[in-house]
Motif scaffolding. Sequence first.
Motif, mmCIF file in Angstrom:
data_model
loop_
_atom_site.group_PDB
_atom_site.id
_atom_site.type_symbol
_atom_site.label_atom_id
_atom_site.label_comp_id
_atom_site.label_asym_id
_atom_site.label_seq_id
_atom_site.Cartn_x
_atom_site.Cartn_y
_atom_site.Cartn_z
ATOM 1 N N GLY A 297 0.817 -1.209 0.000
ATOM 2 C CA GLY A 297 0.000 0.000 0.000
ATOM 3 C C GLY A 297 0.852 1.261 0.000
ATOM 4 O O GLY A 297 2.073 1.235 -0.152
ATOM 5 N N GLY A 298 0.136 2.400 0.158
ATOM 6 C CA GLY A 298 0.833 3.679 0.241
ATOM 7 C C GLY A 298 1.306 4.208 -1.081
ATOM 8 O O GLY A 298 2.303 4.932 -1.146
ATOM 9 N N GLY A 299 0.550 3.917 -2.128
ATOM 10 C CA GLY A 299 1.002 4.357 -3.448
ATOM 11 C C GLY A 299 0.737 5.823 -3.730
ATOM 12 O O GLY A 299 1.555 6.510 -4.328
ATOM 13 N N ARG A 300 -0.417 6.335 -3.281
ATOM 14 C CA ARG A 300 -0.770 7.719 -3.622
ATOM 15 C C ARG A 300 -0.433 8.643 -2.464
ATOM 16 O O ARG A 300 -0.243 8.207 -1.330
ATOM 17 C CB ARG A 300 -2.251 7.822 -3.949
ATOM 18 C CG ARG A 300 -3.172 7.625 -2.775
ATOM 19 C CD ARG A 300 -4.628 7.757 -3.209
ATOM 20 N NE ARG A 300 -5.533 7.624 -2.059
ATOM 21 C CZ ARG A 300 -5.904 8.633 -1.288
ATOM 22 N NH1 ARG A 300 -5.432 9.851 -1.522
ATOM 23 N NH2 ARG A 300 -6.747 8.427 -0.296
ATOM 24 N N LYS A 301 -0.406 9.925 -2.787
ATOM 25 C CA LYS A 301 -0.128 10.942 -1.780
ATOM 26 C C LYS A 301 -1.362 11.091 -0.891
ATOM 27 O O LYS A 301 -2.490 11.208 -1.389
ATOM 28 C CB LYS A 301 0.189 12.262 -2.483
ATOM 29 C CG LYS A 301 0.812 13.312 -1.603
ATOM 30 C CD LYS A 301 1.220 14.507 -2.448
ATOM 31 C CE LYS A 301 1.797 15.611 -1.587
ATOM 32 N NZ LYS A 301 3.071 15.240 -0.962
ATOM 33 N N PRO A 302 -1.184 11.031 0.451
ATOM 34 C CA PRO A 302 -2.382 11.014 1.328
ATOM 35 C C PRO A 302 -3.209 12.286 1.239
ATOM 36 O O PRO A 302 -4.443 12.237 1.363
ATOM 37 C CB PRO A 302 -1.793 10.810 2.721
ATOM 38 C CG PRO A 302 -0.388 11.240 2.623
ATOM 39 C CD PRO A 302 0.055 10.952 1.221
ATOM 40 N N TRP A 303 -2.626 13.435 1.067
ATOM 41 C CA TRP A 303 -3.352 14.698 0.892
ATOM 42 C C TRP A 303 -2.472 15.663 0.116
ATOM 43 O O TRP A 303 -1.264 15.418 -0.039
ATOM 44 C CB TRP A 303 -3.757 15.290 2.252
ATOM 45 C CG TRP A 303 -2.647 15.364 3.270
ATOM 46 C CD1 TRP A 303 -1.640 16.251 3.315
ATOM 47 C CD2 TRP A 303 -2.468 14.478 4.363
ATOM 48 N NE1 TRP A 303 -0.829 16.009 4.372
ATOM 49 C CE2 TRP A 303 -1.323 14.920 5.058
ATOM 50 C CE3 TRP A 303 -3.168 13.369 4.875
ATOM 51 C CZ2 TRP A 303 -0.840 14.289 6.205
ATOM 52 C CZ3 TRP A 303 -2.693 12.764 6.000
ATOM 53 C CH2 TRP A 303 -1.543 13.200 6.662
#
Length: 298
Positions: A127-133
């Motif tokens: 996981g953690g592929g996209r920028k959270p915000w």
Amino acid sequence: MLNFLNKTRQLLYPNVRNLSHTLTACQSNVTAESTTAATNNAASPKPALILPQNYAEYAPVNRNTARQAWIENVDAVAERKVGLMELHPDVFAAQPRVDIIQENIEWQRKYRYVSMAHTKTRAEVRGGGRKPWPQKGMGRARHGSIRSPLFKGGGVVHGPRSPTSHFYMLPFYKRVLGLTSTLSVKLAQDDLHIIENVEIPTRDAQFIKDLIQERNWGPSVLIIDKQDIFPENICYATDTLGYVNLMPAFGLNVYSMLKHDTLVLTVDAVKHLEERLLFQLHRNDASSKGAKFKLDQV
């Protein structure tokens, strides 16, 4: 002339009518004596075997510390001393360096240990592929992934990575002195025994059990011979006994000697160990062996 010879014969051999009978009687006596002597030699036990030490090539540091050990039999359960062997004091009467023995134990325990502890970095966590915000406009800290080490469930920084080897090489002469110190300690504690050979008469494991009980060899025994191929009988006899192990002389080490209560060496193994250890202790290029260890060194 014939009468003279007959008279002479009668004077020399008054009780024998013919000289041929005399020769036959002498030969019979000689044969009987030789047969009796052979029978006596076969009935009498073999003389004790005494193996003196040769100090011509490697003179000991202290001749007063010479050691001797009995050579025992293994052809029967009953103990019998078959000889006496003189041991070289530089190998079997060395100063017991407990610190070097401990370093050898730690070295042997660590070089075979591989740690399989493993943690995942932020690149390996699922996981953690996209920028959270978004980067700007929300008043929050700048983050690029929820698998950052700052987040719960994220990667681990500087964690253990498997496989991790703990191998290191102990200096050469610490290994040599570890062997001489351990052999000396075993002999001083009466835990070292010398046997003729490893030729036992049967492959039954009960023979080894009775032998150990009769000789008081302790709960665990390590038997050392010069060759790496042992006779068939002793291999079958010790196969089911977990506390009796066989080892060739070139594999002898400090950890195995201390792991077993009793060390049993054959005469050939003692001579081989003395030859190799004395060569290392008196070699001319000893300084080169103290250099840093390299994997490609011979």
